[in-house]
Design a protein around this motif. Structure first.
Motif, PDB file in Angstrom:
ATOM      1  N   TYR A  32       0.692  -0.907   0.146  1.00  0.00           N
ATOM      2  CA  TYR A  32      -0.074   0.338   0.104  1.00  0.00           C
ATOM      3  C   TYR A  32       0.656   1.025  -0.241  1.00  0.00           C
ATOM      4  O   TYR A  32       1.919   1.585   0.602  1.00  0.00           O
ATOM      5  CB  TYR A  32      -1.066  -0.081   1.378  1.00  0.00           C
ATOM      6  CG  TYR A  32      -1.512   1.016   1.054  1.00  0.00           C
ATOM      7  CD1 TYR A  32      -2.879   1.717   0.725  1.00  0.00           C
ATOM      8  CD2 TYR A  32      -1.102   2.392   2.398  1.00  0.00           C
ATOM      9  CE1 TYR A  32      -3.292   2.494   1.216  1.00  0.00           C
ATOM     10  CE2 TYR A  32      -2.114   3.772   2.311  1.00  0.00           C
ATOM     11  CZ  TYR A  32      -3.562   4.015   1.612  1.00  0.00           C
ATOM     12  OH  TYR A  32      -3.905   4.746   1.495  1.00  0.00           O
ATOM     13  N   LYS A  34       1.559   4.725   1.200  1.00  0.00           N
ATOM     14  CA  LYS A  34       0.930   5.595   1.995  1.00  0.00           C
ATOM     15  C   LYS A  34       1.013   7.307   2.026  1.00  0.00           C
ATOM     16  O   LYS A  34       2.192   7.030   0.788  1.00  0.00           O
ATOM     17  CB  LYS A  34       2.011   5.147   3.559  1.00  0.00           C
ATOM     18  CG  LYS A  34       1.972   3.814   4.083  1.00  0.00           C
ATOM     19  CD  LYS A  34       2.097   3.807   5.341  1.00  0.00           C
ATOM     20  CE  LYS A  34       1.989   3.034   6.024  1.00  0.00           C
ATOM     21  NZ  LYS A  34       3.159   2.377   7.207  1.00  0.00           N
ATOM     22  N   LYS A  35       0.260   7.888   2.116  1.00  0.00           N
ATOM     23  CA  LYS A  35       0.422   9.711   1.383  1.00  0.00           C
ATOM     24  C   LYS A  35       0.052  10.408   2.881  1.00  0.00           C
ATOM     25  O   LYS A  35      -0.837   9.514   4.125  1.00  0.00           O
ATOM     26  CB  LYS A  35      -1.058   9.788   0.495  1.00  0.00           C
ATOM     27  CG  LYS A  35      -0.853   9.046  -1.117  1.00  0.00           C
ATOM     28  CD  LYS A  35      -1.857   8.562  -1.942  1.00  0.00           C
ATOM     29  CE  LYS A  35      -1.663   9.423  -3.068  1.00  0.00           C
ATOM     30  NZ  LYS A  35      -1.207   7.455  -3.340  1.00  0.00           N
ATOM     31  N   ARG A  54      -1.950  10.581   8.038  1.00  0.00           N
ATOM     32  CA  ARG A  54      -1.228   9.123   6.893  1.00  0.00           C
ATOM     33  C   ARG A  54      -2.145   8.299   6.744  1.00  0.00           C
ATOM     34  O   ARG A  54      -3.195   7.557   7.583  1.00  0.00           O
ATOM     35  CB  ARG A  54      -0.242   7.842   7.899  1.00  0.00           C
ATOM     36  CG  ARG A  54       0.961   9.047   8.319  1.00  0.00           C
ATOM     37  CD  ARG A  54       1.959   7.718   8.675  1.00  0.00           C
ATOM     38  NE  ARG A  54       3.302   8.388  10.336  1.00  0.00           N
ATOM     39  CZ  ARG A  54       3.044   8.691  11.105  1.00  0.00           C
ATOM     40  NH1 ARG A  54       1.584   8.582  11.691  1.00  0.00           N
ATOM     41  NH2 ARG A  54       4.360   9.407  11.538  1.00  0.00           N
ATOM     42  N   SER A  55      -2.446   8.559   5.678  1.00  0.00           N
ATOM     43  CA  SER A  55      -3.513   6.790   5.047  1.00  0.00           C
ATOM     44  C   SER A  55      -2.660   5.461   4.908  1.00  0.00           C
ATOM     45  O   SER A  55      -2.001   5.278   5.628  1.00  0.00           O
ATOM     46  CB  SER A  55      -3.670   7.451   3.834  1.00  0.00           C
ATOM     47  OG  SER A  55      -2.101   7.053   2.904  1.00  0.00           O
ATOM     48  N   ILE A  56      -3.627   5.030   5.496  1.00  0.00           N
ATOM     49  CA  ILE A  56      -3.681   3.242   5.278  1.00  0.00           C
ATOM     50  C   ILE A  56      -3.947   2.434   4.836  1.00  0.00           C
ATOM     51  O   ILE A  56      -5.165   3.386   4.329  1.00  0.00           O
ATOM     52  CB  ILE A  56      -4.044   2.834   7.158  1.00  0.00           C
ATOM     53  CG1 ILE A  56      -5.606   3.446   7.603  1.00  0.00           C
ATOM     54  CG2 ILE A  56      -3.330   3.407   7.746  1.00  0.00           C
ATOM     55  CD1 ILE A  56      -6.310   2.846   8.736  1.00  0.00           C
ATOM     56  N   SER A  57      -4.245   1.437   4.234  1.00  0.00           N
ATOM     57  CA  SER A  57      -5.261   0.726   3.573  1.00  0.00           C
ATOM     58  C   SER A  57      -6.467   0.360   4.480  1.00  0.00           C
ATOM     59  O   SER A  57      -6.419   0.534   5.512  1.00  0.00           O
ATOM     60  CB  SER A  57      -4.143  -1.012   3.254  1.00  0.00           C
ATOM     61  OG  SER A  57      -4.075  -1.148   4.065  1.00  0.00           O
ATOM     62  N   SER A  60      -7.045  -2.091   6.974  1.00  0.00           N
ATOM     63  CA  SER A  60      -5.661  -2.605   8.110  1.00  0.00           C
ATOM     64  C   SER A  60      -6.602  -1.938   9.756  1.00  0.00           C
ATOM     65  O   SER A  60      -8.260  -1.064   9.136  1.00  0.00           O
ATOM     66  CB  SER A  60      -5.049  -1.007   7.725  1.00  0.00           C
ATOM     67  OG  SER A  60      -4.408  -1.546   7.117  1.00  0.00           O
ATOM     68  N   LYS A  70       0.162   6.082  14.655  1.00  0.00           N
ATOM     69  CA  LYS A  70       0.456   5.870  13.137  1.00  0.00           C
ATOM     70  C   LYS A  70      -0.269   6.382  12.348  1.00  0.00           C
ATOM     71  O   LYS A  70      -0.045   6.074  11.265  1.00  0.00           O
ATOM     72  CB  LYS A  70       0.136   3.901  13.149  1.00  0.00           C
ATOM     73  CG  LYS A  70       0.859   2.944  13.973  1.00  0.00           C
ATOM     74  CD  LYS A  70       0.481   1.841  13.162  1.00  0.00           C
ATOM     75  CE  LYS A  70       1.560   0.487  13.940  1.00  0.00           C
ATOM     76  NZ  LYS A  70       1.316  -0.938  13.174  1.00  0.00           N
ATOM     77  N   ILE A  71      -1.099   6.783  12.372  1.00  0.00           N
ATOM     78  CA  ILE A  71      -2.483   7.871  11.705  1.00  0.00           C
ATOM     79  C   ILE A  71      -2.056   9.422  12.102  1.00  0.00           C
ATOM     80  O   ILE A  71      -1.928   9.816  11.080  1.00  0.00           O
ATOM     81  CB  ILE A  71      -3.891   7.321  11.483  1.00  0.00           C
ATOM     82  CG1 ILE A  71      -3.648   5.488  11.294  1.00  0.00           C
ATOM     83  CG2 ILE A  71      -4.163   7.973  10.463  1.00  0.00           C
ATOM     84  CD1 ILE A  71      -5.030   5.695  11.816  1.00  0.00           C
ATOM     85  N   ASN A 285       4.137  11.818  -2.324  1.00  0.00           N
ATOM     86  CA  ASN A 285       3.242  11.014  -1.090  1.00  0.00           C
ATOM     87  C   ASN A 285       2.136  12.034  -1.347  1.00  0.00           C
ATOM     88  O   ASN A 285       1.737  11.795   0.377  1.00  0.00           O
ATOM     89  CB  ASN A 285       3.352  10.364  -1.186  1.00  0.00           C
ATOM     90  CG  ASN A 285       4.493   9.146  -2.400  1.00  0.00           C
ATOM     91  OD1 ASN A 285       3.680   8.876  -2.915  1.00  0.00           O
ATOM     92  ND2 ASN A 285       5.391   8.575  -1.778  1.00  0.00           N
TER      93      ASN A 285
END
Length: 302
Positions: A32, A34-35, A54-57, A60, A70-71, A285
């Protein structure tokens, strides 16, 4: 009997043949990408507010720890400059106006009509930039509740009458915030459609319907089923106090909100055909918007 036995053996060998011809296929999903996701705005009479994540799949797991660690991004440098020479570095802090609960917030540069603002973000060795303008606000000729059925207890939408300024190219955005018996919106909720331009009614008077749509799903995990039904309602009910915000936005902001509309409406479905989102943030990104709002807020009682 012999015929039945023959048919049984034939079916058995056919099944064995089919099974033996099957080949197990392993699909290697790509990593994935990430952006950095930016949701920033500055409004007339208010300070800048920028949320960075942060974007995540899609698949997730999302927990409080995942969100915090993480976000949500807390270690960026966020700077806002105006075309009048003002400069301010925003501070990461609790923000009741951010759906995430935290944002980079200003306290010295207040949004002014007819002013442009640039955004610079430095994070993780990269620099991201954007620019927006707070244009002139527009006026609404009239606004009213339109019941969907006969009777005083009917759910309603909001109807507005606007005369578009034919000498300008105009872009509109609408928001609502409900204070009701069972629903207490904490954040501004976008209408449907998310953003609107005057291509089909330039210089004319037009009648437009406002639905309460696309509330954030970040709050769903702690809701009961009844609370969810109330939270996702698109209409207004007797007893509601509705704060109604309408704002002019510039063209780059309109491009983002218009292109992001399908993702906002159908973002919970990972199997929808992806629609390219036009971001006005420049960098590697990155996805998102830095938006200037020339906004007006009215209070409506149903």
């Amino acid at each position: 009997m012999k015929l039945n036995a023959y048919n049984f053996l034939l079916s058995f060998f056919l099944i064995l043949t089919i099974i033996s011809c099957q080949k197990e296929i392993e699909v290697a999903l790509p990593d994935y990408d990430k952006k950095l996701v930016v949701e920033g705005y500055i409004e007339n009479g208010k300070f800048a507010n920028v949320t960075l994540t942060r974007s995540i799949s899609y698949f997730s797991p999302l927990t409080i720890d995942t969100f915090l660690q993480k976000i949500l991004i807390r270690d960026a440098s966020v700077c806002v400059r105006s075309n009048k020479g003002e400069i301010e570095y925003l501070t990461f802090q609790y923000s009741p106006d951010s759906p995430m609960g935290f944002a980079y917030v200003g306290d010295s540069i207040m949004g002014e009509l007819g002013t442009s603002y640039s955004l610079e973000i430095k994070w993780n060795g990269n620099t991201y930039t954007s620019q927006t303008s707070i244009l002139e606000p527009f006026e609404i000729d009239s606004v009213w509740f339109a019941p969907q059925n006969e009777g005083v207890d009917s759910a309603a939408t909001i109807r507005i009458l606007i005369t578009d300024n034919g000498s300008l190219k105009n872009y509109y955005q609408f928001f609502v915030k409900v204070r009701g018996k069972k629903l207490q919106d904490r954040f501004w909720v976008t209408s449907l459609p998310v953003a609107l331009d005057d291509v089909s009614f330039n210089g004319q008077t037009f009648n437009f319907e406002i639905f309460r749509a696309n509330p954030s799903n970040l709050l769903m995990s702690s809701m009961t089923e009844e609370e969810r039904r109330e939270y996702y309602r698109m209409t207004f009910r007797p007893g509601d106090t509705v704060f109604f915000k309408y704002a002019s936005i510039d063209h780059p902001s309109f491009q983002f909100w218009s292109s992001a509309a399908s993702d906002i409406a159908f973002g919970q479905n990972p199997f929808m055909s992806p629609t390219p989102v036009i971001s006005n943030i420049k960098g590697k990104n990155v996805l998102g918007v830095w938006c200037g709002y020339a906004a007006t807020v009215d209070t409506l009682f149903y």
